[in-house]
Design an enzyme around this catalytic site. Sequence first.
Site, PDB file in Angstrom:
ATOM      1  N   ASP A  68       9.452   7.247  16.273  1.00  0.00           N
ATOM      2  CA  ASP A  68       9.210   8.664  15.999  1.00  0.00           C
ATOM      3  C   ASP A  68      10.503   9.416  15.696  1.00  0.00           C
ATOM      4  O   ASP A  68      11.603   8.873  15.839  1.00  0.00           O
ATOM      5  CB  ASP A  68       8.474   9.308  17.188  1.00  0.00           C
ATOM      6  CG  ASP A  68       9.094   8.977  18.546  1.00  0.00           C
ATOM      7  OD1 ASP A  68      10.226   8.437  18.579  1.00  0.00           O
ATOM      8  OD2 ASP A  68       8.469   9.261  19.571  1.00  0.00           O
ATOM      9  N   ASN A 136       3.122  12.673  30.563  1.00  0.00           N
ATOM     10  CA  ASN A 136       1.685  12.856  30.314  1.00  0.00           C
ATOM     11  C   ASN A 136       1.084  11.608  29.659  1.00  0.00           C
ATOM     12  O   ASN A 136       0.032  11.668  29.045  1.00  0.00           O
ATOM     13  CB  ASN A 136       1.440  14.096  29.452  1.00  0.00           C
ATOM     14  CG  ASN A 136       2.108  14.007  28.069  1.00  0.00           C
ATOM     15  OD1 ASN A 136       2.682  12.988  27.718  1.00  0.00           O
ATOM     16  ND2 ASN A 136       2.015  15.070  27.302  1.00  0.00           N
ATOM     17  N   HIS A 138       2.120   9.958  27.105  1.00  0.00           N
ATOM     18  CA  HIS A 138       2.206   9.771  25.651  1.00  0.00           C
ATOM     19  C   HIS A 138       3.071   8.553  25.330  1.00  0.00           C
ATOM     20  O   HIS A 138       3.957   8.182  26.096  1.00  0.00           O
ATOM     21  CB  HIS A 138       2.705  11.034  24.925  1.00  0.00           C
ATOM     22  CG  HIS A 138       4.154  11.372  25.053  1.00  0.00           C
ATOM     23  ND1 HIS A 138       4.607  12.615  25.415  1.00  0.00           N
ATOM     24  CD2 HIS A 138       5.283  10.643  24.844  1.00  0.00           C
ATOM     25  CE1 HIS A 138       5.920  12.626  25.411  1.00  0.00           C
ATOM     26  NE2 HIS A 138       6.358  11.445  25.069  1.00  0.00           N
ATOM     27  N   GLU A 143       0.520  12.429  21.681  1.00  0.00           N
ATOM     28  CA  GLU A 143       0.197  13.263  22.831  1.00  0.00           C
ATOM     29  C   GLU A 143      -1.264  13.059  23.243  1.00  0.00           C
ATOM     30  O   GLU A 143      -2.056  12.506  22.472  1.00  0.00           O
ATOM     31  CB  GLU A 143       0.442  14.735  22.464  1.00  0.00           C
ATOM     32  CG  GLU A 143       1.896  15.065  22.127  1.00  0.00           C
ATOM     33  CD  GLU A 143       2.776  15.229  23.362  1.00  0.00           C
ATOM     34  OE1 GLU A 143       2.528  14.569  24.388  1.00  0.00           O
ATOM     35  OE2 GLU A 143       3.741  16.020  23.289  1.00  0.00           O
TER      36      GLU A 143
HETATM   37  C1  GLP Z   1      10.061  11.155  24.111  1.00  0.00           C
HETATM   38  C2  GLP Z   1       9.836  10.019  23.113  1.00  0.00           C
HETATM   39  C3  GLP Z   1       9.024   8.899  23.718  1.00  0.00           C
HETATM   40  C4  GLP Z   1       9.611   8.538  25.070  1.00  0.00           C
HETATM   41  C5  GLP Z   1       9.529   9.722  25.990  1.00  0.00           C
HETATM   42  C6  GLP Z   1      10.012   9.444  27.405  1.00  0.00           C
HETATM   43  O1  GLP Z   1       8.994  12.041  24.179  1.00  0.00           O
HETATM   44  N1  GLP Z   1       9.195  10.452  21.923  1.00  0.00           N
HETATM   45  O2  GLP Z   1       9.034   7.787  22.841  1.00  0.00           O
HETATM   46  O3  GLP Z   1       8.922   7.451  25.603  1.00  0.00           O
HETATM   47  O4  GLP Z   1      10.342  10.733  25.418  1.00  0.00           O
HETATM   48  O5  GLP Z   1      11.347   9.768  27.545  1.00  0.00           O
HETATM   49  P1  GLP Z   1      12.242   9.340  28.760  1.00  0.00           P
HETATM   50  O6  GLP Z   1      12.403   7.881  28.662  1.00  0.00           O
HETATM   51  O7  GLP Z   1      13.531  10.087  28.563  1.00  0.00           O
HETATM   52  O8  GLP Z   1      11.525   9.754  30.000  1.00  0.00           O
END
Ligand code: GLP
Length: 241
Positions: A68, A136, A138, A143
Amino acid sequence: MFKIIIKNTYQEVSEAANEFMRELLVAKKDAVIGLATGSSPLGLYDEMIKDYQNKVVSFKNTVSFNLDEYIGLSDDHPETYRSFMYANLFSKIDILDENVHLPKAIDENDLSACEEYETLLAKYLVDLQVLGMGSNAHIGFNEPNTPFESLTHIVELTNRTRLDNQRFFSSLDEVPTHAITMGIKTILKAKKIILIATGVNKNQAIYDMVNGPLSIEVPASILQQHPDVTVIIDKEAAAKL
Ligand code: GLP
């Protein structure tokens, strides 16, 4: 069915995740890897860099696809996912720029960018997809309430996700409102998936993913239907299992 690996520390989680990566890269010189951003895979990326420095693996023929990218940040903004990937991994290994792929949309109406990324991805089979997970549940930026059939698309980020990611920006206003992401169906095409999560902030999402009903409100619950998913977590993220 999930395989679940529970470790004591983030370092152990990262090393366990890298065992999957190393096994693939040693066996397959032209591996296709799916990569994620966020803090969860950072330790894995450090381990991959160490393996490269120790000549255990090479990325010369590796092809990568990221999940993404934010929409609306300037190309030189340090928080684009492209900048993140170069700063934390790509600039420290021998992967070729032309083999690195991240989606990129000009604005939230840029549907052709979605089609292009999906068409490109369709030419490859991702051998190993690395996933983090939002609090959440995702995955990528899919989402809650994203259809399981979704392909690469543009999303409006939830407030919760923007608040979670605010720590990387100087204010909430600076956190983009939209992103382009591989869809859930796109992600599920990968041969093998490893999902990394640590900390109490993720334990409800981990519980819901593993034990909850299949529900679009819990995007990661769709992973129950993938044949080869390993969940690598610490004790805090596993606390509700
Ligand atoms: C973002 C990314 C996700 C990732 C998530 C969790 O939203 N788009 O791909 O898994 O963050 O982030 P973190 O690993 O910093 O908790």
